[in-house]
Design a protein around this motif. Structure first.
Motif, PDB file in Angstrom:
ATOM      1  N   GLN A   1       0.842  -1.207   0.000  1.00 47.96           N
ATOM      2  CA  GLN A   1       0.000   0.000   0.000  1.00 47.96           C
ATOM      3  C   GLN A   1       0.871   1.249   0.000  1.00 47.96           C
ATOM      4  O   GLN A   1       0.600   2.205  -0.732  1.00 47.96           O
ATOM      5  CB  GLN A   1      -0.895   0.030   1.239  1.00 47.96           C
TER       6      GLN A   1
ATOM      7  N   GLU B   1      -1.237   3.295  -2.436  1.00 49.37           N
ATOM      8  CA  GLU B   1      -2.587   2.736  -2.336  1.00 49.37           C
ATOM      9  C   GLU B   1      -3.283   2.569  -3.681  1.00 49.37           C
ATOM     10  O   GLU B   1      -4.506   2.639  -3.776  1.00 49.37           O
ATOM     11  CB  GLU B   1      -3.440   3.536  -1.354  1.00 49.37           C
TER      12      GLU B   1
ATOM     13  N   TRP C   1      -4.619   0.201  -5.683  1.00 48.89           N
ATOM     14  CA  TRP C   1      -5.020  -1.179  -5.456  1.00 48.89           C
ATOM     15  C   TRP C   1      -4.934  -2.032  -6.704  1.00 48.89           C
ATOM     16  O   TRP C   1      -4.708  -3.240  -6.615  1.00 48.89           O
ATOM     17  CB  TRP C   1      -6.427  -1.222  -4.859  1.00 48.89           C
TER      18      TRP C   1
END
Length: 78
Positions: A19, A24, A26
């Protein structure tokens, strides 16, 4: 070494490190993990933003159940 210990390491160390490394993002994290179901992508649905924006907007969730499946870890190397 047990699957429970490996799952704990992924949950508490590897996923948070990814992350941070990928800010972050994804989708990138999911690709690095071999699309092994640790990270699940779901459509945002009808938010009234327009079809083109809703297709770009995905919601991601962490699937802790997948951490207990040995084959999911093998997909990382595949």
């Amino acid at each position: 070494p047990t699957i429970e210990k490996l799952a704990e390491i992924f949950k508490n160390k590897i996923i948070p490190l990814l992350q941070e490394y990928f800010f972050e993002d994804w989708e990138k994290i999911r690709k690095v993990l071999g699309n092994n179901e640790f990270i699940i992508s779901e459509s945002a649905g009808d938010l009234g933003l327009g079809e083109e924006f809703e297709e770009m907007l995905n919601l991601y969730s962490f699937n802790q159940n997948a951490l207990m499946i040995p084959a999911a870890y093998q997909k990382i190397y595949g």
